[in-house]
Structures are given as structure tokens and as C-alpha cells.
Design an enzyme around this catalytic site. Structure first.
Site, PDB file in Angstrom:
ATOM      1  N   ASP A  75      -4.239   7.253  -2.806  1.00 16.06           N
ATOM      2  CA  ASP A  75      -2.912   7.703  -3.297  1.00 16.06           C
ATOM      3  C   ASP A  75      -2.816   7.696  -4.833  1.00 16.06           C
ATOM      4  O   ASP A  75      -2.975   6.643  -5.461  1.00 16.06           O
ATOM      5  CB  ASP A  75      -1.812   6.773  -2.768  1.00 16.06           C
ATOM      6  CG  ASP A  75      -1.734   6.749  -1.253  1.00 16.06           C
ATOM      7  OD1 ASP A  75      -2.591   7.361  -0.593  1.00 16.06           O
ATOM      8  OD2 ASP A  75      -0.823   6.093  -0.725  1.00 16.06           O
ATOM      9  N   GLU A 321       5.801   9.131   4.578  1.00 14.73           N
ATOM     10  CA  GLU A 321       5.192   8.354   3.497  1.00 14.73           C
ATOM     11  C   GLU A 321       5.349   9.041   2.147  1.00 14.73           C
ATOM     12  O   GLU A 321       5.467  10.258   2.051  1.00 14.73           O
ATOM     13  CB  GLU A 321       3.695   8.168   3.782  1.00 14.73           C
ATOM     14  CG  GLU A 321       3.412   7.466   5.099  1.00 14.73           C
ATOM     15  CD  GLU A 321       1.939   7.085   5.241  1.00 14.73           C
ATOM     16  OE1 GLU A 321       1.646   5.891   5.156  1.00 14.73           O
ATOM     17  OE2 GLU A 321       1.094   7.974   5.425  1.00 14.73           O
TER      18      GLU A 321
HETATM   19  C1  FRU Z   1      -0.475   6.710   2.262  1.00 11.73           C
HETATM   20  C2  FRU Z   1      -0.312   5.225   2.419  1.00 11.73           C
HETATM   21  C3  FRU Z   1       0.913   4.755   1.654  1.00 11.73           C
HETATM   22  C4  FRU Z   1       0.567   3.334   1.319  1.00 11.73           C
HETATM   23  C5  FRU Z   1      -0.938   3.370   1.172  1.00 11.73           C
HETATM   24  C6  FRU Z   1      -1.670   2.170   1.687  1.00 11.73           C
HETATM   25  O1  FRU Z   1      -1.792   7.124   2.140  1.00 11.73           O
HETATM   26  O2  FRU Z   1      -0.224   4.854   3.777  1.00 11.73           O
HETATM   27  O3  FRU Z   1       2.103   4.896   2.377  1.00 11.73           O
HETATM   28  O4  FRU Z   1       1.231   2.937   0.159  1.00 11.73           O
HETATM   29  O5  FRU Z   1      -1.389   4.513   1.850  1.00 11.73           O
HETATM   30  O6  FRU Z   1      -3.051   2.315   1.561  1.00 11.73           O
END
Ligand code: FRU
Length: 447
Positions: A75, A321
Site C-alpha cells: 500500500d 479498504e
Molecule cells: C490493503 C490492506 C489495508 C491495510 C494493509 C495491511 O492492502 O489490507 O487495508 O492497511 O493492507 O497490510
């Protein structure tokens, strides 16, 4: 037609308000719904999710380079100014991303996630500069996504998810066993000073790490309400800082899970006819994603007031997300990423970025393209990329996830994917271009 009339009316209201108060820094938009209105992504709407040539992502090239060779990188978000434009730090662009050592297994990275910093002069060649904070001071056993804002005094505000403390004393004792059920999440922030020279960009003078929001149990599910349901993982994460260009008000928008106030209702399913012909499968009500919002009450973004969610997908999808907003003229676009496996029973859709268009931040959001899907992975490579973020100039960044080679063998990515460009036109969108891996071109504020 209706939309045009409404837009004209809104412009009239707008000019009247501006004329009435010419000192106002921000024009005030007419809201089309009440302050506590939560839009719905219903099962009926999600039934229309389909890959088309306008929303199918181009194939990931397996011959990719690693932006940080010893790290898994996922991310990602750029450093933005308060108004949403891309920060320029003495000619450098800055980005943050979740990182974990590549010596860990691909699947182990979530529980060891930290936030790393990257900088670049041209927005294409990025240098990895490590984790800028002291892990012992940071909150949560792991630090999840995030956004960042450079304020007018040169302070960087880093917003992140503090995930699981595991130990009430603030210690970092960790027990991997069944962690998903105990993955309490809270929204945290810290600050830094920023400087740049010929050696790159430096973050110094790390501030205190503070929790700025926690679930209330009413609009947003707490870990205690979640435990025992056994459904994927709860969410109170992924803070996105947003200054509304039409009101000047500031918010943190985040991924939540519906609390007590928002059980499954008939509207979450669909209209009367749909409901009478489509029974809701067992356990669908446990898929209770929402896009939460908190109003920022102070200039330093340490005091927040939780508000009812902007949108919910109760009965439709468990995870909305990394929600984020792009304003394009009169249109407010609310984007979120979601997975195939988080659709409620009886529904499906690709891993992708989904969008909803409205006429103000709190709005009767309608799914883009009739279904919500804006960019989806191609059918034959369904996990090739993830975590798209649409920037104010409609560039879309993401990371390479689990692409397959010609023998169907999965290769783990963990690096920046190519940047796509989408064209947003009212409630329609189209992928129009593919740029370089990790490319971020300068962009101006939301307006
Ligand atoms: C999206 C996610 C986010 C979280 C992170 C954890 O890819 O699930 O929601 O912050 O990855 O690795």
C-alpha cells in the site's frame, strides 16, 4: 438531465452564498442529503459488477524491477499538501508505503508491516529511505496504511493504523496464532520536520505518536463486538486526510465495520422486486463493511469527532479498504479497494478499485458504471495487482501483488505497479493510459 438542472441549481445557491459573504475562503455547497445520511452499496447494485474493456486493468509485466530490493512494498501513498496537491520538497516528490523485509514470507508481511519512505526527483525513479520513525515509539504491533500531509509550516503529518497492541502496557509482545481475531485497529498519527538536500529527503524531529480515533461501537464496530463472529477481520483503519475544497472543513475518512446502529436493512439488499426474488444467503449480514468519517476539530488534527459512515456495504461486502476522495468540479468521487473473497455469500467481483459518485462529501453516492467497478484485475490474472489509489489528476497508483506466469505459477510482487490513468466523466469511467511503474506526475488540488 436531472443532474444538469441540479448542477445549475447548486451553482445558483453557491453564487448566492458567495455573494452573501465575499470574505468566505471556501464556497459552501448545497448538500443533497442530511448530515447523518449513509449511502448504500446494495446487493442489487453489486450484482452488476462485471469486467469490461473500460475497467479491466492491463496485464502486469512479469519482468518487473524491485523498488526496494530487500523489502516487500505494498500500500502506497504520496505526500500531499493540505489542499490535496502533490507536495514538492525542494524538487523532490515523496511517497510512503507499507514495507516488510523480504526475508519474511510473503504472507507474513502483514504482521510485520512498517511504513517506509521513498523520494524521487522525476516521480519515476524512487529511492527507498527506510522507516522514518522509531518502532518502539510507534503505536500498535504493526503499522498499517495511511496517508500523509505536509502543512503550511512544513510539518509532515503521518496518519496510520495502529494494529494490535497485544499488551495493555504498550509492550510489543506478539503471538501470531489467530491474530486476525485479535487485530484491534486504531487511527494514529505522528509528525516530522522535513528537509531535502543533494543526499535526498530527511524526516527529523519525530513527534509523539497519538491515537486520534477509535471505534465507538455504535457506528463503528469495536474488537469486542467483532470477536466470536469469525468473519475475516474487523476494520477501523486506513485513515485518509481530506480537506473539502468547497467548505474548507477537514476530515479523516477510513475503513470501518458497521456497529450496532447499522444492521442489515431491506435497502442493503435492493428494491422490493429484487428482494422478493433474491433471498439473502446465510451469514451475509456478517459482511458489514463501511466507509467511516470523522470531522477534524483542530488545526493539528489531533481532535476528531466520529460521524455516521459515508457509505456502507452491509450484506454486500466486508471490506471497503483504503477509502479516498477525489473532487472533480461538482462531482465527489469516493473510491475504495476491495477483494473477491470479501464479497458476501451469493455475490462476487474482482479485486479492484470501486468508485461512487455524489454531489458533496455526504451524498447519495451512486456506484460508478452502474456497479461500482472502476479498475479490476483481468480474469486470467485475478490477483496481479492491488491497493489502487486514485489521485486528484486521475492517475492511479498500485502495487504488484500475485501475478501469474504463462504456466499459471504465482510470482510474488511487492513493488510498485505501473500507474494507470482513468478518465472520470460523471458516473462513467474508463482506463485510458498506462504509465511507468510507480510514476507520480505532479498534481494540483482537488477542485
Ligand atoms: C490493503 C490492506 C489495508 C491495510 C494493509 C495491511 O492492502 O489490507 O487495508 O492497511 O493492507 O497490510
Amino acid at each position: 438531465m436531472i443532474k444538469n438542472n441540479r448542477t445549475k441549481l447548486k451553482k445558483l445557491v453557491l453564487s448566492a452564498v458567495v455573494a452573501a459573504n465575499c470574505l468566505a475562503a471556501f464556497p459552501v455547497m448545497a448538500a443533497n442529503v442530511g448530515d447523518d445520511y449513509t449511502a448504500i452499496w446494495s446487493r442489487q447494485q453489486a450484482e452488476n459488477v462485471a469486467l469490461t474493456k473500460e475497467n479491466t486493468a492491463p496485464q502486469v509485466n512479469l519482468d518487473f524491477e524491485l523498488v526496494a530490493p530487500d523489502q516487500w512494498v505494498w500500500d502506497t501513498w504520496p505526500l500531499q499538501n493540505r489542499d490535496g496537491s502533490l507536495a514538492n520538497v525542494k524538487g523532490y516528490r515523496v511517497a510512503f508505503a507499507l514495507v516488510a523485509p523480504r526475508s519474511l514470507g510473503w504472507g507474513e508481511r502483514h504482521t510485520q508491516a512498517r511504513i517506509g519512505m521513498f523520494y524521487s526527483k522525476n516521480g519515476k525513479d524512487w529511492t527507498y529511505a527506510g522507516v522514518p520513525y522509531t518502532y518502539e515509539k510507534a503505536l500498535g504491533h504493526m503499522q498499517w496504511a495511511g496517508t500523509s500531509m505536509l502543512d503550511e509550516n512544513g510539518k509532515v503529518h503521518l496518519f496510520y493504523t495502529a494494529t494490535t497492541d497485544m499488551n495493555a502496557n504498550g509492550g510489543k509482545e506478539w503471538n501470531e496464532e489467530g491474530w486476525q481475531q485479535r487485530a484491534e485497529q486504531r487511527i494514529a498519527k505522528t509528525t516530522f520536520d522535513i528537509s531535502a538536500d543533494k543526499n535526498g529527503v530527511h524526516l527529523t524531529n519525530e513527534g509523539e505518536h497519538q491515537i486520534i480515533a477509535e471505534p465507538d461501537g455504535n457506528y463503528y464496530e469495536t474488537i469486542d463486538q467483532f470477536q466470536g463472529k469469525g468473519n475475516i477481520i474487523t476494520a477501523f483503519r486506513d485513515p485518509f486526510f481530506f480537506q473539502d475544497p468547497n467548505t474548507g472543513k477537514e476530515y479523516i475518512i477510513f475503513e470501518g465495520q458497521a456497529g450496532n446502529a447499522n444492521p442489515l436493512k431491506p435497502e442493503n439488499i435492493g428494491d422490493e422486486e429484487y428482494r422478493s426474488t433474491h433471498p439473502v444467503p446465510d451469514r451475509a449480514e456478517l459482511y458489514n463493511g463501511n466507509i467511516g468519517i470523522a470531522e477534524v476539530l483542530d488545526h493539528d488534527i489531533t481532535k476528531l469527532k466520529l460521524l455516521p459512515p459515508l457509505l456502507e456495504s452491509v450484506g454486500t461486502n466486508h471490506q471497503l479498504e483504503r477509502p479516498h476522495v477525489v473532487v472533480n468540479g461538482d462531482d465527489y468521487y469516493l473510491f475504495t479497494i476491495s477483494h473477491t473473497f470479501t464479497y458476501a455469500p451469493g455475490l462476487t467481483g474482482p479485486d479492484g478499485v470501486y468508485g461512487f459518485v455524489g454531489e458533496g462529501l455526504r451524498s447519495d453516492y451512486k456506484p460508478m458504471n452502474g456497479s461500482g467497478l472502476v479498475i479490476g484485475n483481468p480474469e486470467k490474472d485475478p490477483y496481479q495487482a492491488y491497493s489502487w489509489m486514485v489521485l486528484p489528476n486521475q492517475q492511479v497508483i498500485s502495487f504488484i501483488n500475485e501475478p501469474k506466469d504463462e504456466n499459471g505459477q504465482t510470482k510474488f510482487g511487492g513493488t510498485f505497479s505501473t500507474t494507470l490513468k482513468v478518465n472520470l466523466d460523471g458516473d462513467k469511467s474508463q482506463i485510458v493510459k498506462e504509465g511507468k511503474a510507480g510514476e507520480i506526475k505532479p498534481f494540483g488540488p482537488n477542485r
